[in-house]
Design a protein around this motif. Structure first.
Motif, PDB file in Angstrom:
ATOM      1  N   ALA A 296      40.853  45.259  45.235  1.00 31.35           N
ATOM      2  CA  ALA A 296      41.745  46.384  45.565  1.00 31.35           C
ATOM      3  C   ALA A 296      43.213  46.003  45.380  1.00 31.35           C
ATOM      4  O   ALA A 296      43.997  46.775  44.812  1.00 31.35           O
ATOM      5  CB  ALA A 296      41.495  46.844  46.994  1.00 31.35           C
TER       6      ALA A 296
ATOM      7  N   GLU B 105      44.076  45.607  41.679  1.00 32.97           N
ATOM      8  CA  GLU B 105      44.254  46.926  41.063  1.00 32.97           C
ATOM      9  C   GLU B 105      45.587  47.533  41.476  1.00 32.97           C
ATOM     10  O   GLU B 105      46.317  48.090  40.649  1.00 32.97           O
ATOM     11  CB  GLU B 105      43.115  47.860  41.453  1.00 32.97           C
ATOM     12  N   ASP B 106      45.905  47.434  42.757  1.00 35.46           N
ATOM     13  CA  ASP B 106      47.116  48.040  43.302  1.00 35.46           C
ATOM     14  C   ASP B 106      48.388  47.481  42.675  1.00 35.46           C
ATOM     15  O   ASP B 106      49.330  48.225  42.403  1.00 35.46           O
ATOM     16  CB  ASP B 106      47.138  47.853  44.819  1.00 35.46           C
TER      17      ASP B 106
ATOM     18  N   GLU C  45      36.184  42.802  48.007  1.00 32.42           N
ATOM     19  CA  GLU C  45      36.775  44.141  48.016  1.00 32.42           C
ATOM     20  C   GLU C  45      38.291  44.070  48.166  1.00 32.42           C
ATOM     21  O   GLU C  45      39.031  44.808  47.489  1.00 32.42           O
ATOM     22  CB  GLU C  45      36.181  44.978  49.155  1.00 32.42           C
TER      23      GLU C  45
END
Length: 129
Positions: free
Chosen positions: A83, A86-87, A79
């Motif tokens: 995350a 993506e960020d 996760e």
């Protein structure tokens, strides 16, 4: 853009870090090193953190732009890597793989599988020598 690498102080984690550094140099981009722990008994000990900080210092001395993120947020490592990738709109995620039995995959789940299936960018999966 950058390359995201998941690091744990194992031979697989070191292999991932080695290959991520090579990719960062090849692509002339920065490297984001993620050391993710759920907390409790999984938290990185001080000597592990020191090892990682020494590795990051060596990479910086070798000219690699490195951002170290040690996370203890209660999330699975998959996760956290997804995350952050993506960020920052990552170009690539690099992870280390180890062989696991089918029962081990069933009981413990597979962070590598989740990253491979859910990553927003290409994933380079490497094995330790």
């Amino acid at each position: 853009m950058a390359i995201v690498v998941g690091y744990v102080p194992t031979k697989e984690g070191r292999a991932a870090l080695t290959h991520a550094v090579q990719e960062a140099k090849l692509r002339t981009t920065s490297l984001v090193v993620i050391n993710s722990a759920r907390g409790g008994r999984d938290m990185a000990e001080a000597d592990q953190q020191t090892e990682l900080e020494n590795l990051v210092s060596q990479m910086r001395a070798d000219g690699v732009d490195v951002d170290l993120r040690s996370l203890v947020r209660g999330l699975e490592p998959a996760e956290d890597l997804i995350a952050i990738a993506e960020d920052i709109n990552a170009d690539l995620i690099v992870i280390g793989l180890r062989r696991r039995t089918p029962v081990g995959k069933l009981i413990l789940g597979s962070n590598a599988q989740r990253i491979l299936l859910d990553a927003p960018c290409p994933v380079l999966a490497v094995k330790a020598d």
